[in-house]
Design a protein around this motif. Structure first.
Motif, short mmCIF file in Angstrom:
data_model
loop_
_atom_site.label_atom_id
_atom_site.label_comp_id
_atom_site.label_asym_id
_atom_site.label_seq_id
_atom_site.Cartn_x
_atom_site.Cartn_y
_atom_site.Cartn_z
N THR A 209 0.84 -1.19 0.00
CA THR A 209 0.00 0.00 0.00
C THR A 209 0.87 1.24 0.00
OG1 THR A 209 -0.12 0.01 2.41
CG2 THR A 209 -1.88 -1.13 1.22
N GLN A 210 0.37 2.22 -0.68
CA GLN A 210 1.05 3.51 -0.72
C GLN A 210 -0.04 4.56 -0.76
OE1 GLN A 210 3.53 3.86 -4.13
NE2 GLN A 210 4.23 5.91 -3.67
N GLY A 211 -0.03 5.43 0.20
CA GLY A 211 -1.12 6.38 0.17
C GLY A 211 -1.03 7.43 1.24
N THR A 212 -2.02 8.30 1.21
CA THR A 212 -2.08 9.39 2.17
C THR A 212 -3.47 9.48 2.75
OG1 THR A 212 -2.64 10.97 0.43
CG2 THR A 212 -0.30 10.74 0.99
N LEU A 213 -3.51 10.01 3.94
CA LEU A 213 -4.77 10.28 4.61
C LEU A 213 -4.74 11.77 4.96
CD1 LEU A 213 -6.26 8.14 7.47
CD2 LEU A 213 -6.12 10.59 7.71
N ASP A 214 -5.69 12.50 4.44
CA ASP A 214 -5.69 13.95 4.61
C ASP A 214 -6.90 14.39 5.42
OD1 ASP A 214 -4.68 13.93 1.23
OD2 ASP A 214 -3.40 14.37 2.95
N LEU A 215 -6.63 15.16 6.43
CA LEU A 215 -7.69 15.74 7.24
C LEU A 215 -7.63 17.25 7.09
CD1 LEU A 215 -7.18 13.62 10.46
CD2 LEU A 215 -9.19 13.56 9.02
N GLU A 216 -8.81 17.84 6.97
CA GLU A 216 -8.86 19.29 6.81
C GLU A 216 -10.01 19.83 7.64
OE1 GLU A 216 -8.75 20.43 2.75
OE2 GLU A 216 -9.15 22.54 3.14
N GLY A 217 -9.73 20.91 8.34
CA GLY A 217 -10.81 21.49 9.14
C GLY A 217 -10.27 22.10 10.41
N ARG A 218 -10.84 21.68 11.54
CA ARG A 218 -10.46 22.24 12.83
C ARG A 218 -10.12 21.10 13.79
NH1 ARG A 218 -13.20 22.76 17.32
NH2 ARG A 218 -15.20 22.31 16.27
N VAL A 219 -8.95 21.20 14.40
CA VAL A 219 -8.54 20.25 15.44
C VAL A 219 -8.93 20.84 16.79
CG1 VAL A 219 -6.60 19.11 16.56
CG2 VAL A 219 -6.64 19.37 14.07
N GLY A 220 -9.68 20.09 17.54
CA GLY A 220 -10.15 20.61 18.82
C GLY A 220 -9.01 20.76 19.81
N PHE A 221 -8.98 21.85 20.48
CA PHE A 221 -7.99 22.11 21.53
C PHE A 221 -8.64 23.00 22.58
CE2 PHE A 221 -3.97 22.44 23.50
CZ PHE A 221 -3.88 23.72 24.02
N PRO A 222 -8.60 22.63 23.86
CA PRO A 222 -7.80 21.54 24.42
C PRO A 222 -8.44 20.15 24.34
CG PRO A 222 -8.90 22.73 26.18
CD PRO A 222 -9.23 23.45 24.89
N ASP A 223 -9.69 20.10 23.88
CA ASP A 223 -10.39 18.82 23.81
C ASP A 223 -10.34 18.30 22.37
OD1 ASP A 223 -13.82 17.68 24.48
OD2 ASP A 223 -11.95 16.61 24.03
N SER A 224 -9.52 17.29 22.13
CA SER A 224 -9.36 16.79 20.76
C SER A 224 -10.65 16.17 20.23
CB SER A 224 -8.21 15.78 20.69
OG SER A 224 -8.46 14.69 21.55
N TYR A 225 -11.55 15.73 21.12
CA TYR A 225 -12.80 15.15 20.66
C TYR A 225 -13.73 16.22 20.09
CZ TYR A 225 -11.37 10.83 22.89
OH TYR A 225 -10.69 9.70 23.22
N ASP A 226 -13.39 17.47 20.28
CA ASP A 226 -14.17 18.58 19.75
C ASP A 226 -13.76 18.91 18.32
OD1 ASP A 226 -14.34 22.14 20.38
OD2 ASP A 226 -15.95 20.78 19.78
N SER A 227 -12.97 18.06 17.69
CA SER A 227 -12.49 18.34 16.34
C SER A 227 -13.62 18.27 15.33
CB SER A 227 -11.39 17.34 15.96
OG SER A 227 -10.33 17.39 16.87
N ASP A 228 -13.42 19.00 14.24
CA ASP A 228 -14.38 19.01 13.13
C ASP A 228 -13.56 18.93 11.85
OD1 ASP A 228 -16.86 21.39 11.82
OD2 ASP A 228 -16.48 19.28 11.41
#
Lengths: 438, 317
Positions: free
Chosen positions: A164-183
């Protein structure tokens, strides 16, 4: 922007060969200790020696099932190494092209749980380097053989793997200080890239009762190349971001699969009309085995916080220090009984595979033991089964036990986090295979 | 760091995305047992009788200096120092069916001061399992370190006498027929070693085997080291390996537990990048007692609970 290379802190992959390397192909070959370079006469030629595909004038199709159950331990407790089981199939199709006797063949081992599995572990975590992930992948080979002259055959082929060769891209908002608040929105782009390695063989009927064989299997290293990026803001929803338009990229390259280059020499001697003795010696180039720990590169831009992030320099990876080995194999096949429509054969074999891995005294824990494999098997050939199948039909089965005697690993450091241990185990294997002649 | 942690967690999960799973060969992994340790926490679902991380508590008395002996099946026999307000210290015993359960039966006195050299109190037990139900307990009194023997796996004890004058906080281990007694001294800093062929007559070594690290401002043991707890023996691979858990005190006065290892019981190497093996909390942790198995470690220690100290537990991995 900061860039750094990190090695081996988290992700040491297990890098191993394919399942037929470990457990053999079909049922006749493993029953005879794998001594098949000169003795193979079924679909196993697609692995053991492609030149043998051109011997015989019937189309042969092998279909079977193999199962291997490892019981391996370090310090006494079973480590729960996965079983290997799957469908095995082989094809040998002889014919003539411009008067030349040729044959094509194909061999397949299809695991019935996973087509492939890639794993990463903490770098120092102990694992049985040649068994941990070895059987968890598909084997596919295609071959072409030709009769060069009376009693002399040659074959070449290609075996296939994929990575396998590939990438995983995330774009948006990383929650801080609560990472579960990410979007975040996710995009995955992965390719399954084919890897090919060569195999070849020679088979020579030196005497009417004696065949000699030479086979070559190419080595390869399968890289697992994955990337991961996050772009966007860092902070809580509805509040001015802590980091505005930040960037984080992580790339890992690890060695997921390694097969040593191999050269096998073998003989098959029909000592009597009923007794066939076969022997092999295989050289395996394990000295090319590299520490499979992942190379991790991190690139990031956290704007005002860049100076707060300290990524330490990577320490050099300790070498694996594997060495080349010679693996002797011996097999015997006896025509035990013959009936009007049947022939019964019994088989036995032994193989000794010294460990290519040194005693694990330092940071690494690529554990392996010497291996003694004892095998038994048998088969029946049935001729003129019905009018629909006038050609012979074979049914073979085998059982094998690979014993890994105790091996002590004494650490040089009294504070090595793993400490001393003794590795040992046994692998029980078995299989059944049918062969259809057309 | 939380910022980077968020990014790294997402990054590594995404890029690697793999790890232990069924059939992964991750069961029963060998471990030195040096750590890191994590304090036992209450389960996410359900309730246990214990008040994690505490396993033995007392509303009136201070409990400290635990020592542990495995009984099999996850059960332990503990000895510890018990000091009631206004009373002299004694050694008590508690049997734990499991680290998530309360002592059963209730804790009871195991050893009280009766000898002149003890000066009216005893404490800091260290128990050596000599096999066949025979135990040797090294303990502290006012005059030094004494020994008591048991032939019924610690149900009853008979005193042997003073074995090392002016010693304190004993930690003993028997390896290859030789007894290694680690201890502290009131007149010198560090952890010292005395060796014996018979477990009674000891020859002290002049220099300490573990000293405080007063040149390292971040060291958890910058001010003081003590309360040694030796573990180990002959490894499965045939080497003699002795690990020493100990308490260290830092500049701020907080205590934490560390580990050092040795192949001869005399020359030690610090573990874990010189950090403590149990993440220090707000309440000081001290007095380690460790039971090691090939793939697992259980650490009993002293920690403050409300107004008194109690015995708590942490596990590895």
């Amino acid at each position: 922007m900061k860039r750094a290379a990190l090695l081996a802190v988290l992700a040491a992959s297990t890098a191993h060969a394919n399942p037929v390397d470990t457990y053999g192909f079909g049922a006749r070959g493993p029953a005879m200790g794998g001594a098949q370079t000169a003795a193979t006469a079924d679909g196993g030629a697609n692995y053991y020696n492609p030149a043998a595909l051109a011997v015989g004038d019937a189309i042969r199709i092998d279909v079977g099932y193999q199962l291997a159950t490892p019981k391996l331990s370090m310090g006494g407790g079973d480590m729960g190494v996965a079983e290997s089981r799957g469908l095995v199939a082989g094809l040998a199709a002889p014919g003539k092209i411009a008067g030349l006797e040729v044959a094509i063949g194909a061999g397949l081992f299809l695991p019935d749980e996973r087509i492939t599995r890639a794993r990463t572990h903490p770098a120092q975590r102990p694992r049985f380097a040649l068994y941990d992930n070895r059987p968890q992948r598909l084997f596919l080979g295609a071959n072409l053989a030709v009769r060069l002259t009376e009693g002399l055959y040659a074959g070449v082929g290609i075996a296939y793997m994929s990575r396998t060769q590939g990438t995983l891209d995330l774009e948006g908002r990383v929650g801080f200080p609560d990472s579960y608040d990410s979007d975040l929105t996710l995009a995955i782009d992965v390719d399954l890239v084919t890897v090919r390695y060569p195999q070849a063989g020679i088979l020579w009927r030196a005497r009417p009762w004696l065949d000699l064989g030479l086979a070559y299997r190419g080595g390869f290293v399968l890289e697992l190349d994955q990337g991961f990026t996050i772009t966007g803001d860092v902070g809580s929803e509805g509040i001015e971001p802590v980091v505005d338009d930040g960037f984080f990229a992580l790339t890992t390259v690890s060695l997921d699969l390694f097969q040593p280059e191999q050269v096998a020499w073998g003989f098959a001697a029909q000592l009597t009309p009923r007794v066939l003795l076969a022997g092999d010696v295989t050289w395996q180039r394990w000295s090319a085995y590299q520490n499979p720990a992942a190379n991790i590169e991190i690139e990031l831009d956290l704007k005002d916080f860049n100076d707060l992030v300290v990524i330490p320099d990577a320490p050099p990876l300790p070498g694996a220090h594997f060495h080349d080995i010679f693996v002797p194999r011996l097999g015997v096949e006896v025509l035990a009984a013959r009936g009007r429509h049947t022939e019964w054969r019994v088989r036995a074999g032994y193989a000794y595979e010294p460990s290519p891995a040194p005693e694990q005294r330092g940071e690494t824990n690529f554990v392996d033991n010497d291996k003694h494999t004892f095998s038994l098997g048998g088969g029946v050939q049935i001729r003129r089964v019905t009018e629909i199948l006038p050609r012979p039909f074979d049914l073979d089965l085998y059982l094998a036990a690979t014993v890994l005697p105790d091996r002590a690993h004494r650490k040089l450091s009294p504070v090595d986090p793993i400490g001393d241990y003794v590795s040992d185990g046994v692998v029980l294997a078995g299989g059944v295979c049918s062969r259809w002649h057309f | 760091m939380a910022l980077l942690r968020s990014a790294l967690v997402l990054g590594l999960v995404g890029a690697c995305g793999m790890g232990g799973e069924e059939g992964g060969g991750d069961d029963n992994l060998p471990t030195l047992g040096a750590g890191p340790y994590g304090k036992l926490e209450a389960p996410a679902e359900g309730v246990t009788p214990a008040i994690e991380p505490f396993v033995v508590t007392d509303n009136v008395a201070d409990l400290a200096d635990p020592e542990a002996l495995p009984l099999g099946g996850g059960a332990f026999r503990l000895w510890f120092t018990r000091t009631e307000p206004g009373a002299m210290a004694e050694i008590w015993r508690a049997d734990l069916p499991a680290v998530t359960e309360l002592p059963d039966p209730a804790p009871a006195r195991a050893l009280a001061a009766t000898e002149a050299w003890e000066g009216g109190w005893v404490g800091a037990p260290s128990v050596v399992d000599r096999g066949g139900g025979r135990l040797a307990m090294y303990y502290q009194g006012a005059g030094g370190i004494g020994r008591a023997d048991s032939t019924d796996r610690g149900e009853t004890w008979s005193k042997v006498g003073l074995v090392l004058a002016d010693g304190a906080d004993p930690g003993a281990i028997e390896v290859g027929g030789r007894t290694y007694l680690y201890y502290t001294r009131a007149d010198a800093g560090g952890i010292f070693l005395a060796e014996s062929q018979d477990g009674v007559t000891f020859v002290p070594r002049a220099d300490p085997v573990i000293v405080r690290r007063d040149t390292d401002a971040d060291a958890f043991d910058r001010l003081w080291v003590g309360e040694p707890e030796p573990v180990g023996g002959v490894t499965a691979a045939g080497q003699v390996q002795i690990g020493l858990f100990f308490t260290g005190r830092a500049t701020e006065g907080a205590t934490a537990i560390g580990y050092a290892g040795s192949y001869d019981g005399r020359e030690f190497t610090r573990f874990f990048n010189d950090d403590a093996i149990l993440e220090p909390g707000l309440a000081d942790e001290s007095d380690p007692a460790v039971v090691l198995e090939p793939a697992h470690g259980t650490l009993f220690f002293t920690q403050l609970r409300a107004q008194t100290t109690a015995i708590a537990v942490a596990v590895h991995p």
